[in-house]
Design a protein around this motif. Structure first.
Motif, PDB file in Angstrom:
ATOM      1  N   PRO A  12       0.822  -1.229   0.000  1.00  0.00           N
ATOM      2  CA  PRO A  12       0.000   0.000   0.000  1.00  0.00           C
ATOM      3  C   PRO A  12       0.849   1.270   0.000  1.00  0.00           C
ATOM      4  CG  PRO A  12      -0.427  -1.346   1.952  1.00  0.00           C
ATOM      5  CD  PRO A  12       0.512  -2.112   1.104  1.00  0.00           C
ATOM      6  N   PHE A  13       0.288   2.355  -0.579  1.00  0.00           N
ATOM      7  CA  PHE A  13       1.034   3.595  -0.750  1.00  0.00           C
ATOM      8  C   PHE A  13       1.530   4.149   0.579  1.00  0.00           C
ATOM      9  CE2 PHE A  13       1.343   8.200  -0.889  1.00  0.00           C
ATOM     10  CZ  PHE A  13       2.228   8.360  -1.948  1.00  0.00           C
ATOM     11  N   GLY A  14       0.670   4.080   1.614  1.00  0.00           N
ATOM     12  CA  GLY A  14       1.052   4.649   2.903  1.00  0.00           C
ATOM     13  C   GLY A  14       2.365   4.082   3.412  1.00  0.00           C
ATOM     14  N   LEU A  15       2.505   2.750   3.297  1.00  0.00           N
ATOM     15  CA  LEU A  15       3.737   2.111   3.746  1.00  0.00           C
ATOM     16  C   LEU A  15       4.911   2.523   2.859  1.00  0.00           C
ATOM     17  CD1 LEU A  15       2.697  -1.541   4.662  1.00  0.00           C
ATOM     18  CD2 LEU A  15       3.541   0.267   6.161  1.00  0.00           C
ATOM     19  N   ALA A  16       4.678   2.573   1.550  1.00  0.00           N
ATOM     20  CA  ALA A  16       5.743   2.939   0.610  1.00  0.00           C
ATOM     21  C   ALA A  16       6.203   4.368   0.888  1.00  0.00           C
ATOM     22  CB  ALA A  16       5.235   2.819  -0.823  1.00  0.00           C
ATOM     23  N   PHE A  17       5.234   5.248   1.198  1.00  0.00           N
ATOM     24  CA  PHE A  17       5.544   6.647   1.500  1.00  0.00           C
ATOM     25  C   PHE A  17       6.436   6.723   2.739  1.00  0.00           C
ATOM     26  CE2 PHE A  17       4.442  10.656   3.637  1.00  0.00           C
ATOM     27  CZ  PHE A  17       4.656  11.561   2.608  1.00  0.00           C
ATOM     28  N   ALA A  18       6.050   5.990   3.774  1.00  0.00           N
ATOM     29  CA  ALA A  18       6.838   5.994   5.005  1.00  0.00           C
ATOM     30  C   ALA A  18       8.223   5.415   4.749  1.00  0.00           C
ATOM     31  CB  ALA A  18       6.119   5.188   6.085  1.00  0.00           C
ATOM     32  N   ALA A  19       8.284   4.336   3.971  1.00  0.00           N
ATOM     33  CA  ALA A  19       9.566   3.696   3.681  1.00  0.00           C
ATOM     34  C   ALA A  19      10.474   4.657   2.908  1.00  0.00           C
ATOM     35  CB  ALA A  19       9.354   2.421   2.878  1.00  0.00           C
ATOM     36  N   SER A  20       9.876   5.440   1.991  1.00  0.00           N
ATOM     37  CA  SER A  20      10.675   6.396   1.201  1.00  0.00           C
ATOM     38  C   SER A  20      11.354   7.411   2.110  1.00  0.00           C
ATOM     39  CB  SER A  20       9.775   7.144   0.210  1.00  0.00           C
ATOM     40  OG  SER A  20       9.195   6.249  -0.685  1.00  0.00           O
ATOM     41  N   GLY A  21      10.556   7.987   3.019  1.00  0.00           N
ATOM     42  CA  GLY A  21      11.123   8.976   3.929  1.00  0.00           C
ATOM     43  C   GLY A  21      12.158   8.359   4.846  1.00  0.00           C
TER      44      GLY A  21
ATOM     45  N   GLY B 187       3.994   2.943 -15.522  1.00  0.00           N
ATOM     46  CA  GLY B 187       2.824   2.314 -14.922  1.00  0.00           C
ATOM     47  C   GLY B 187       2.772   2.419 -13.406  1.00  0.00           C
ATOM     48  N   ILE B 188       3.283   3.547 -12.860  1.00  0.00           N
ATOM     49  CA  ILE B 188       3.188   3.751 -11.419  1.00  0.00           C
ATOM     50  C   ILE B 188       1.771   4.217 -11.112  1.00  0.00           C
ATOM     51  CG2 ILE B 188       4.104   5.037  -9.454  1.00  0.00           C
ATOM     52  CD1 ILE B 188       6.637   5.438 -11.375  1.00  0.00           C
ATOM     53  N   LYS B 189       1.089   3.483 -10.205  1.00  0.00           N
ATOM     54  CA  LYS B 189      -0.328   3.792  -9.964  1.00  0.00           C
ATOM     55  C   LYS B 189      -0.476   4.852  -8.888  1.00  0.00           C
ATOM     56  CE  LYS B 189      -2.791   0.009 -11.864  1.00  0.00           C
ATOM     57  NZ  LYS B 189      -1.620  -0.731 -12.391  1.00  0.00           N
ATOM     58  N   ARG B 190      -1.497   5.693  -9.058  1.00  0.00           N
ATOM     59  CA  ARG B 190      -1.828   6.640  -7.994  1.00  0.00           C
ATOM     60  C   ARG B 190      -2.587   5.899  -6.913  1.00  0.00           C
ATOM     61  NH1 ARG B 190      -3.202  12.034 -11.634  1.00  0.00           N
ATOM     62  NH2 ARG B 190      -1.039  12.325 -12.278  1.00  0.00           N
ATOM     63  N   PRO B 191      -2.402   6.308  -5.652  1.00  0.00           N
ATOM     64  CA  PRO B 191      -2.927   5.501  -4.557  1.00  0.00           C
ATOM     65  C   PRO B 191      -4.438   5.620  -4.369  1.00  0.00           C
ATOM     66  CG  PRO B 191      -1.868   7.461  -3.726  1.00  0.00           C
ATOM     67  CD  PRO B 191      -1.612   7.447  -5.196  1.00  0.00           C
ATOM     68  N   VAL B 192      -5.009   4.639  -3.663  1.00  0.00           N
ATOM     69  CA  VAL B 192      -6.394   4.709  -3.210  1.00  0.00           C
ATOM     70  C   VAL B 192      -6.323   5.036  -1.720  1.00  0.00           C
ATOM     71  CG1 VAL B 192      -8.532   3.431  -2.895  1.00  0.00           C
ATOM     72  CG2 VAL B 192      -7.103   3.003  -4.907  1.00  0.00           C
ATOM     73  N   VAL B 193      -6.897   6.205  -1.348  1.00  0.00           N
ATOM     74  CA  VAL B 193      -6.789   6.645   0.041  1.00  0.00           C
ATOM     75  C   VAL B 193      -8.168   6.622   0.681  1.00  0.00           C
ATOM     76  CG1 VAL B 193      -5.904   8.457   1.545  1.00  0.00           C
ATOM     77  CG2 VAL B 193      -5.003   8.217  -0.773  1.00  0.00           C
ATOM     78  N   PHE B 194      -8.325   5.884   1.775  1.00  0.00           N
ATOM     79  CA  PHE B 194      -9.626   5.739   2.466  1.00  0.00           C
ATOM     80  C   PHE B 194     -10.720   5.417   1.454  1.00  0.00           C
ATOM     81  CE2 PHE B 194      -7.457   9.039   5.190  1.00  0.00           C
ATOM     82  CZ  PHE B 194      -7.050   8.115   6.157  1.00  0.00           C
TER      83      PHE B 194
ATOM     84  N   PRO C 147      -8.018  10.511 -10.768  1.00  0.00           N
ATOM     85  CA  PRO C 147      -8.314  11.772 -11.470  1.00  0.00           C
ATOM     86  C   PRO C 147      -7.370  12.883 -11.013  1.00  0.00           C
ATOM     87  CG  PRO C 147     -10.304  10.833 -10.523  1.00  0.00           C
ATOM     88  CD  PRO C 147      -9.160  10.040  -9.978  1.00  0.00           C
ATOM     89  N   PHE C 148      -6.987  13.757 -11.945  1.00  0.00           N
ATOM     90  CA  PHE C 148      -5.933  14.718 -11.614  1.00  0.00           C
ATOM     91  C   PHE C 148      -6.336  15.665 -10.495  1.00  0.00           C
ATOM     92  CE2 PHE C 148      -8.277  16.582 -15.154  1.00  0.00           C
ATOM     93  CZ  PHE C 148      -8.429  17.905 -14.801  1.00  0.00           C
ATOM     94  N   LEU C 149      -7.624  16.015 -10.420  1.00  0.00           N
ATOM     95  CA  LEU C 149      -8.063  16.943  -9.385  1.00  0.00           C
ATOM     96  C   LEU C 149      -7.996  16.274  -8.004  1.00  0.00           C
ATOM     97  CD1 LEU C 149      -8.986  19.802  -9.206  1.00  0.00           C
ATOM     98  CD2 LEU C 149     -11.357  19.034  -9.427  1.00  0.00           C
ATOM     99  N   THR C 150      -8.451  15.009  -7.943  1.00  0.00           N
ATOM    100  CA  THR C 150      -8.396  14.279  -6.673  1.00  0.00           C
ATOM    101  C   THR C 150      -6.957  14.145  -6.213  1.00  0.00           C
ATOM    102  OG1 THR C 150     -10.131  12.976  -7.688  1.00  0.00           O
ATOM    103  CG2 THR C 150      -9.403  12.301  -5.501  1.00  0.00           C
ATOM    104  N   PHE C 151      -6.049  13.840  -7.157  1.00  0.00           N
ATOM    105  CA  PHE C 151      -4.651  13.666  -6.785  1.00  0.00           C
ATOM    106  C   PHE C 151      -4.070  14.980  -6.270  1.00  0.00           C
ATOM    107  CE2 PHE C 151      -0.066  13.137  -7.564  1.00  0.00           C
ATOM    108  CZ  PHE C 151       0.132  12.003  -6.783  1.00  0.00           C
ATOM    109  N   TYR C 152      -4.491  16.098  -6.900  1.00  0.00           N
ATOM    110  CA  TYR C 152      -4.029  17.398  -6.416  1.00  0.00           C
ATOM    111  C   TYR C 152      -4.435  17.611  -4.969  1.00  0.00           C
ATOM    112  CZ  TYR C 152      -4.148  22.423  -5.554  1.00  0.00           C
ATOM    113  OH  TYR C 152      -4.000  23.661  -4.985  1.00  0.00           O
ATOM    114  N   TRP C 153      -5.699  17.299  -4.661  1.00  0.00           N
ATOM    115  CA  TRP C 153      -6.167  17.498  -3.277  1.00  0.00           C
ATOM    116  C   TRP C 153      -5.407  16.593  -2.314  1.00  0.00           C
ATOM    117  CZ3 TRP C 153     -11.772  17.566  -5.383  1.00  0.00           C
ATOM    118  CH2 TRP C 153     -12.109  18.897  -5.712  1.00  0.00           C
ATOM    119  N   PHE C 154      -5.149  15.369  -2.775  1.00  0.00           N
ATOM    120  CA  PHE C 154      -4.401  14.424  -1.940  1.00  0.00           C
ATOM    121  C   PHE C 154      -3.006  14.984  -1.623  1.00  0.00           C
ATOM    122  CE2 PHE C 154      -1.294  10.847  -2.124  1.00  0.00           C
ATOM    123  CZ  PHE C 154      -1.523  10.377  -0.845  1.00  0.00           C
TER     124      PHE C 154
END
Lengths: 292, 330
Positions: free
Chosen positions: B91-100, B152-159, B165-172
């Protein structure tokens, strides 16, 4: 064995050129606390001055080289000091670092936009012929480069240690305040340092460009080599910069032969990190004391 | 609540509202504002991602007085980590934490040797590291795809919300940036953070007051680098394709430049600097290849006349134009 010897001699030739760039870098640091992040571009650019003189004005090669050195002294020495460094010195180190980084970008993009983005062939100063000495293939050009670079370095050393002006420059480098009290014209000595740096960079440029071709992006590699040479040699020593330059040149050439092309660039950098880890004062440097 | 605190919170709410609604088409709601198209929203998102990386540089450069020339490499570490982990189904959350975290650990490993010695050595060590990291990104094809890159890097699904969509990703990205900005603000206001400033102003004196200078410098460098890793973790799903070029040494130089251009040591500096770095190429598009030339020239001018950057320039202009501004308001 013969192969290694050939590589070492080729390495000493490029290393002597790196040493020229590293000496200038060290001198600037000593006398005016200027870390010149555009040093690589300073070595890249004079070859383009010569190319402009040859190809746009049709001047002969020797005259173009002379013009390139003079223009470098003027632009990369005097103008650089008066327009870029002087207004910055009172602002502290960071703005000056940023300004030299921006200057490097400016020179790189300038060479690309106003001359060419392609690598330009550059004439050899010495005939590019091979001679065989005791079974070792030697390139006349490399030996010529090595001799010129060493002669320039020797002349600089003599100038710094034997002439009055040279000693005053050393005094300025070691302790500007005391030098000023003793009546050394510190400002003029700093200007001389910038002029010498530009002249050394121009020499390095004319010597290296036949080997690497003149290209706007050469500055990155040349600048890195000069930084590594200066630090490995000992940041505060002219002799150190020479030793560092030769060492980096030899290691660079051996790496080109024995390390995969993908990672050859990283070898001098590993050397740098090893030195910072185990001998931060460099080959010939002394530890610097910290001031409050 | 005091008056100034009230003004501050009102201003923040307003700024938040503007940022949330900037890309939205409001004509459906009877307001004459068409919003931003896909490309405009992409630029806004890129600005936020760049600002996160620049905040990290600002912590290192502006608050603890060191120089880093490797922020693009840390961005690369974050981007490749997130790309590889999310492609492996983590999941993206874990990948994000691992990156930092990875950027933080690498920062510690780099900082230990560099900070033992003289002032500018961190600059040289990070310079060397930036080149080596780029070589690894380019050469290790089995891992990073080499010059062909990773696609092919996927944008995450959050909650449960897909940010495709580009607008949703911007808000994220806006939300994540807001959280990271708050963390930075909180850190700098804490007693721990105030020591940074002491350290920048006079390291020897700070040391004599009992601040462990080396530990602080090491931690600021590692935390600043971790912000680079976080920015990379957001960058990968933004562009959906990564190759080594945005993580090269020249890009690291640009991160350092943008922070000083915005205003090193000022909290808003990185946002202003990132806006310039992202928007200026768009505005100067008519100059074609001369853009970097112009940018470099402007940076040198700014350094000569106002080394505090654009934030300081604006404050100076404000003081010159409204000399009595401070006195009029009670």
């Amino acid at each position: 064995m013969a192969e290694i010897l050939q590589l070492v001699i080729a390495g000493l030739a490029t290393g002597a050129i790196y040493a020229l760039a590293a000496i200038g870098f060290t001198l600037l640091w000593q006398t005016s606390q200027t870390i010149n992040f555009a040093q690589g571009e300073f070595v890249m650019l004079p070859a383009f001055f010569a190319l402009v003189a040859m190809n746009w004005f049709g001047w002969p090669f020797w005259l173009s080289c002379l013009v390139a050195i003079l223009v470098s002294v003027l632009l990369l020495g005097m103008v650089f000091k008066v327009i870029v460094v002087d207004p910055m010195l009172k602002q502290g180190v960071l703005p000056l670092v940023i300004s030299t980084i921006a200057l490097g970008l400016l020179l790189r993009e300038g060479a690309k936009d106003f001359y060419s983005a392609e690598a330009q062939p550059f004439p050899y100063i010495f005939p590019d012929r091979q001679v065989s000495v005791l079974g070792v293939q030697l390139s006349l050009s490399q030996i010529g480069v090595l001799l010129i670079a060493l002669a320039v370095i020797a002349a600089l050393q003599l100038f710094l240690s034997r002439t009055r002006t040279g000693r005053q420059m050393q005094a300025t480098a070691q302790n500007p305040t005391v030098a000023r009290i003793l009546g050394v014209p510190v400002e003029r000595m700093i200007l001389y340092t910038f002029i010498i740096n530009a002249a050394l960079a121009a020499m390095a440029s004319l010597l290296i460009s036949p080997i690497y071709l003149a290209k706007f992006s050469n500055g990155e590699h040349l600048g890195l080599a000069a930084f590594v040479a200066a630090i490995v040699g000992g940041f505060n020593q002219v002799r150190g910069a020479i030793a560092g330059g030769l060492l980096v040149g030899v290691i660079d050439n051996l790496a080109a032969a024995y390390v995969s092309t993908g990672y050859r660039q990283s070898v001098p950098l590993i050397l740098l990190v090893l030195f910072i880890l185990f001998r931060p004062q460099g080959l010939l440097g002394r530890r610097e004391e910290r001031a409050v | 609540m005091s008056r100034s605190a009230l003004r501050w919170s009102l201003g923040l709410v307003l700024l938040g509202l503007v940022l949330v609604f900037v890309p939205v088409n409001l004509t459906d709601y009877g307001l004459p504002y068409p919003g931003l198209k896909r490309y405009g929203t992409y630029i806004m998102t890129l600005w936020l991602v760049t600002a996160v990386a620049a905040m990290g540089v600002n912590l290192i450069v502006g608050y603890s007085g060191q120089e880093t020339l490797a922020q693009a490499a840390f961005l690369g570490i974050g981007a490749y980590t997130t790309a590889l982990l999310t492609k492996a189904g983590i999941p993206f959350g874990l990948a994000f934490a691992a990156s930092g975290l990875l950027a933080f650990v690498v920062g510690i490993l780099l900082g230990i040797p560099a900070l033992r010695v003289q002032k500018h050595y961190l600059a040289f060590v990070t310079l060397a590291f930036a080149v080596m990291a780029w070589l690894v990104f380019r050469n290790e094809q089995w891992l990073t795809g080499g010059v062909m890159g990773l696609s092919g890097i996927k944008r995450p699904v959050v909650f449960g919300i897909n940010t495709r969509p580009f607008l949703t990703f911007y808000w994220f990205v806006l939300a994540v940036t807001a959280i990271l900005t708050f963390c930075m603000w909180w850190m700098l206001r804490s007693p721990w953070g105030r020591a940074f400033t002491a350290l920048r102003e006079n390291p020897v004196r700070a040391e004599s007051l009992g601040i462990d200078v080396r530990l602080y410098k090491l931690l600021t460098f590692a935390i600043g680098s971790a912000y680079g890793g976080f920015a990379g973790a957001l960058y990968a799903p933004l562009v959906e394709f990564i190759d080594p070029s945005p993580f090269a040494l020249s890009q690291s130089f640009l991160y350092l430049l943008m922070v000083v251009v915005g205003g090193a040591g000022s909290f808003l500096g990185p946002f202003v600097g990132a806006a310039i770095a992202v928007l200026l190429p768009e505005w100067l598009r008519f100059t074609e290849t001369y853009y970097l030339l112009i940018y470099a020239f402007l940076v040198m001018l700014l350094m000569a006349f106002c080394p505090g950057g654009i934030v300081a320039l604006v404050l100076r202009l404000k003081a010159a134009l409204l000399p009595k501004a401070g006195k009029v308001q009670p």
